[in-house]
Scaffold this motif. Structure first.
Motif, PDB file in Angstrom:
ATOM      1  N   VAL A 168       0.838  -1.228  -0.082  1.00 53.91           N
ATOM      2  CA  VAL A 168       0.143   0.003   0.111  1.00 53.91           C
ATOM      3  C   VAL A 168       0.955   1.377  -0.173  1.00 53.91           C
ATOM      4  O   VAL A 168       1.770   1.400   0.753  1.00 53.91           O
ATOM      5  N   VAL A 169       0.441   2.003  -0.956  1.00 54.41           N
ATOM      6  CA  VAL A 169       1.310   3.394  -0.875  1.00 54.41           C
ATOM      7  C   VAL A 169       0.137   4.467  -0.557  1.00 54.41           C
ATOM      8  O   VAL A 169      -0.680   4.413  -1.503  1.00 54.41           O
ATOM      9  N   SER A 170       0.372   5.360   0.200  1.00 56.67           N
ATOM     10  CA  SER A 170      -0.743   6.578   0.402  1.00 56.67           C
ATOM     11  C   SER A 170      -0.115   7.899  -0.059  1.00 56.67           C
ATOM     12  O   SER A 170       0.952   8.039  -0.373  1.00 56.67           O
ATOM     13  N   GLY A 171      -1.211   8.784  -0.699  1.00 54.89           N
ATOM     14  CA  GLY A 171      -0.785   9.992  -1.276  1.00 54.89           C
ATOM     15  C   GLY A 171      -0.706   9.842  -2.880  1.00 54.89           C
ATOM     16  O   GLY A 171      -0.321  10.861  -3.361  1.00 54.89           O
ATOM     17  N   VAL A 172      -1.711   9.154  -3.093  1.00 51.55           N
ATOM     18  CA  VAL A 172      -1.933   8.868  -4.756  1.00 51.55           C
ATOM     19  C   VAL A 172      -2.032  10.248  -5.467  1.00 51.55           C
ATOM     20  O   VAL A 172      -2.938  11.120  -4.842  1.00 51.55           O
ATOM     21  N   ASN A 173      -1.524  10.589  -6.601  1.00 52.07           N
ATOM     22  CA  ASN A 173      -1.771  11.590  -7.318  1.00 52.07           C
ATOM     23  C   ASN A 173      -1.484  11.260  -8.745  1.00 52.07           C
ATOM     24  O   ASN A 173      -1.328  10.200  -9.224  1.00 52.07           O
ATOM     25  N   LEU A 174      -1.877  12.164  -9.729  1.00 52.67           N
ATOM     26  CA  LEU A 174      -1.694  11.737 -11.312  1.00 52.67           C
ATOM     27  C   LEU A 174      -0.489  11.493 -11.326  1.00 52.67           C
ATOM     28  O   LEU A 174      -0.227  10.320 -12.290  1.00 52.67           O
ATOM     29  N   ASN A 233       3.534   2.781 -16.121  1.00 51.23           N
ATOM     30  CA  ASN A 233       4.746   2.800 -17.088  1.00 51.23           C
ATOM     31  C   ASN A 233       5.779   1.965 -16.456  1.00 51.23           C
ATOM     32  O   ASN A 233       6.670   1.531 -17.215  1.00 51.23           O
ATOM     33  N   SER A 234       5.731   1.779 -15.081  1.00 51.54           N
ATOM     34  CA  SER A 234       6.831   0.975 -14.332  1.00 51.54           C
ATOM     35  C   SER A 234       6.527  -0.310 -13.788  1.00 51.54           C
ATOM     36  O   SER A 234       7.481  -1.094 -13.564  1.00 51.54           O
ATOM     37  N   ARG A 235       5.293  -0.697 -13.650  1.00 46.24           N
ATOM     38  CA  ARG A 235       5.005  -1.785 -13.134  1.00 46.24           C
ATOM     39  C   ARG A 235       5.499  -3.111 -13.641  1.00 46.24           C
ATOM     40  O   ARG A 235       5.513  -4.115 -12.922  1.00 46.24           O
ATOM     41  N   GLU A 236       5.924  -3.223 -15.004  1.00 46.69           N
ATOM     42  CA  GLU A 236       6.225  -4.415 -15.638  1.00 46.69           C
ATOM     43  C   GLU A 236       7.812  -4.462 -15.477  1.00 46.69           C
ATOM     44  O   GLU A 236       8.459  -5.636 -15.742  1.00 46.69           O
ATOM     45  N   ASN A 237       8.424  -3.479 -15.238  1.00 43.63           N
ATOM     46  CA  ASN A 237       9.823  -3.593 -14.927  1.00 43.63           C
ATOM     47  C   ASN A 237      10.362  -3.831 -13.442  1.00 43.63           C
ATOM     48  O   ASN A 237      11.742  -3.649 -13.331  1.00 43.63           O
ATOM     49  N   MET A 238       9.562  -3.848 -12.667  1.00 44.70           N
ATOM     50  CA  MET A 238      10.103  -3.874 -11.078  1.00 44.70           C
ATOM     51  C   MET A 238       9.169  -4.839 -10.365  1.00 44.70           C
ATOM     52  O   MET A 238       7.963  -5.365 -10.874  1.00 44.70           O
ATOM     53  N   ASP A 239       9.788  -5.360  -9.238  1.00 50.85           N
ATOM     54  CA  ASP A 239       8.885  -6.252  -8.170  1.00 50.85           C
ATOM     55  C   ASP A 239       8.093  -5.257  -7.465  1.00 50.85           C
ATOM     56  O   ASP A 239       8.276  -3.994  -7.640  1.00 50.85           O
ATOM     57  N   LEU A 240       7.135  -6.022  -6.841  1.00 49.52           N
ATOM     58  CA  LEU A 240       6.149  -5.127  -5.864  1.00 49.52           C
ATOM     59  C   LEU A 240       6.845  -4.051  -4.950  1.00 49.52           C
ATOM     60  O   LEU A 240       6.447  -3.180  -4.965  1.00 49.52           O
ATOM     61  N   GLY A 241       7.954  -4.698  -4.240  1.00 46.57           N
ATOM     62  CA  GLY A 241       8.581  -3.847  -3.366  1.00 46.57           C
ATOM     63  C   GLY A 241       9.332  -2.730  -3.902  1.00 46.57           C
ATOM     64  O   GLY A 241       9.054  -1.538  -3.444  1.00 46.57           O
ATOM     65  N   GLU A 242      10.043  -3.019  -5.026  1.00 44.59           N
ATOM     66  CA  GLU A 242      10.512  -1.854  -5.912  1.00 44.59           C
ATOM     67  C   GLU A 242       9.706  -0.739  -6.444  1.00 44.59           C
ATOM     68  O   GLU A 242      10.035   0.411  -6.157  1.00 44.59           O
ATOM     69  N   LEU A 243       8.521  -1.253  -6.949  1.00 43.49           N
ATOM     70  CA  LEU A 243       7.462  -0.358  -7.366  1.00 43.49           C
ATOM     71  C   LEU A 243       6.976   0.503  -6.331  1.00 43.49           C
ATOM     72  O   LEU A 243       6.846   1.661  -6.399  1.00 43.49           O
ATOM     73  N   ALA A 244       6.596  -0.094  -5.207  1.00 41.64           N
ATOM     74  CA  ALA A 244       6.107   0.953  -3.979  1.00 41.64           C
ATOM     75  C   ALA A 244       7.275   1.914  -3.710  1.00 41.64           C
ATOM     76  O   ALA A 244       6.780   2.955  -3.443  1.00 41.64           O
ATOM     77  N   GLU A 245       8.369   1.498  -3.407  1.00 43.53           N
ATOM     78  CA  GLU A 245       9.387   2.396  -2.974  1.00 43.53           C
ATOM     79  C   GLU A 245       9.576   3.435  -4.037  1.00 43.53           C
ATOM     80  O   GLU A 245       9.817   4.542  -3.833  1.00 43.53           O
ATOM     81  N   CYS A 246       9.673   2.907  -5.257  1.00 40.82           N
ATOM     82  CA  CYS A 246       9.929   3.942  -6.373  1.00 40.82           C
ATOM     83  C   CYS A 246       8.825   5.017  -6.351  1.00 40.82           C
ATOM     84  O   CYS A 246       9.004   6.261  -6.722  1.00 40.82           O
ATOM     85  N   LEU A 247       7.402   4.630  -6.103  1.00 41.58           N
ATOM     86  CA  LEU A 247       6.277   5.607  -6.164  1.00 41.58           C
ATOM     87  C   LEU A 247       6.536   6.543  -5.070  1.00 41.58           C
ATOM     88  O   LEU A 247       5.882   7.577  -5.357  1.00 41.58           O
ATOM     89  N   GLU A 248       6.682   5.918  -3.873  1.00 42.82           N
ATOM     90  CA  GLU A 248       6.815   6.903  -2.814  1.00 42.82           C
ATOM     91  C   GLU A 248       7.900   7.918  -2.918  1.00 42.82           C
ATOM     92  O   GLU A 248       7.424   9.100  -2.721  1.00 42.82           O
ATOM     93  N   ASN A 249       9.032   7.606  -3.472  1.00 44.28           N
ATOM     94  CA  ASN A 249       9.987   8.605  -3.999  1.00 44.28           C
ATOM     95  C   ASN A 249       9.686   9.434  -5.106  1.00 44.28           C
ATOM     96  O   ASN A 249       9.786  10.809  -4.685  1.00 44.28           O
ATOM     97  N   PHE A 250       8.921   9.000  -6.008  1.00 44.67           N
ATOM     98  CA  PHE A 250       8.465   9.659  -7.077  1.00 44.67           C
ATOM     99  C   PHE A 250       7.455  10.679  -6.872  1.00 44.67           C
ATOM    100  O   PHE A 250       7.600  11.927  -7.096  1.00 44.67           O
ATOM    101  N   GLY A 251       6.578  10.266  -5.628  1.00 48.72           N
ATOM    102  CA  GLY A 251       5.429  11.073  -5.394  1.00 48.72           C
ATOM    103  C   GLY A 251       5.834  12.541  -4.532  1.00 48.72           C
ATOM    104  O   GLY A 251       5.389  13.360  -4.721  1.00 48.72           O
ATOM    105  N   LYS A 252       6.984  12.033  -3.729  1.00 50.25           N
ATOM    106  CA  LYS A 252       7.457  13.306  -3.024  1.00 50.25           C
ATOM    107  C   LYS A 252       8.291  14.223  -3.949  1.00 50.25           C
ATOM    108  O   LYS A 252       7.868  15.454  -3.648  1.00 50.25           O
ATOM    109  N   ARG A 253       8.829  13.797  -5.047  1.00 49.13           N
ATOM    110  CA  ARG A 253       9.544  14.655  -6.042  1.00 49.13           C
ATOM    111  C   ARG A 253       8.566  15.241  -7.107  1.00 49.13           C
ATOM    112  O   ARG A 253       8.818  16.245  -7.594  1.00 49.13           O
ATOM    113  N   SER A 254       7.386  14.873  -7.225  1.00 50.20           N
ATOM    114  CA  SER A 254       6.337  15.338  -7.961  1.00 50.20           C
ATOM    115  C   SER A 254       5.606  16.672  -7.654  1.00 50.20           C
ATOM    116  O   SER A 254       4.864  17.004  -8.637  1.00 50.20           O
ATOM    117  N   ILE A 255       5.824  17.089  -6.453  1.00 46.58           N
ATOM    118  CA  ILE A 255       5.162  18.195  -5.849  1.00 46.58           C
ATOM    119  C   ILE A 255       6.008  19.396  -6.184  1.00 46.58           C
ATOM    120  O   ILE A 255       7.254  19.061  -5.523  1.00 46.58           O
TER     121      ILE A 255
END
Length: 137
Positions: free
Chosen positions: A88-94, A102-124
């Protein structure tokens, strides 16, 4: 491919998926929104999320994206956490939704969750700071 469930207050998840479709140019498969009405029975809401997770889960698991940490959608979603199977990753945005598509086929679940958390913080960004040259965009 990792399945994705977007669990949000109201229709936010559906709108995020529809908008992402406009941007990426295709309807994302194995992605579904669950709208939470906080006046509904918690067991009924949990059942809606359970059905959605089951529907999108593929060989590589499922990721639940929620709108805000500590809200009803997140609190219900946490009960589905299973290391290596559901995260689960909280704080979803577009930007997070598009990155997930675009990333879910190239990473495992843990990598994707961590990637999205970091990306979300940088997307603001605060536009005035970028325009003044004080911050990077």
């Amino acid at each position: 491919m990792i399945g994705i469930v977007i669990v949000t207050h109201g229709q936010l998840g559906s709108v995020l998926i529809d908008t992402a479709e406009l941007i990426v140019g295709f309807r994302p498969e194995a992605m579904i929104a669950v709208s939470i009405n906080i006046t509904e029975d918690v067991d009924k809401l949990r059942g809606k999320v359970a059905r959605a997770v089951k529907e999108v889960t593929r060989k590589h698991g499922a990721l639940i994206l929620t709108d805000m940490f500590g809200g009803t959608p997140s609190n219900i979603s946490y009960s589905f956490l299973r290391e290596g199977h559901v995260d689960v990753v909280s704080g979803v945005n577009l930007p997070i939704v598009i990155k997930a598509i675009n990333s879910r086929e190239n990473m495992d679940l843990g990598e994707l969750a961590e990637c999205l958390e970091n990306f979300g913080k940088r997307s603001i960004s605060m536009a005035s700071g970028i325009l003044r040259g004080n911050k990077r965009g």
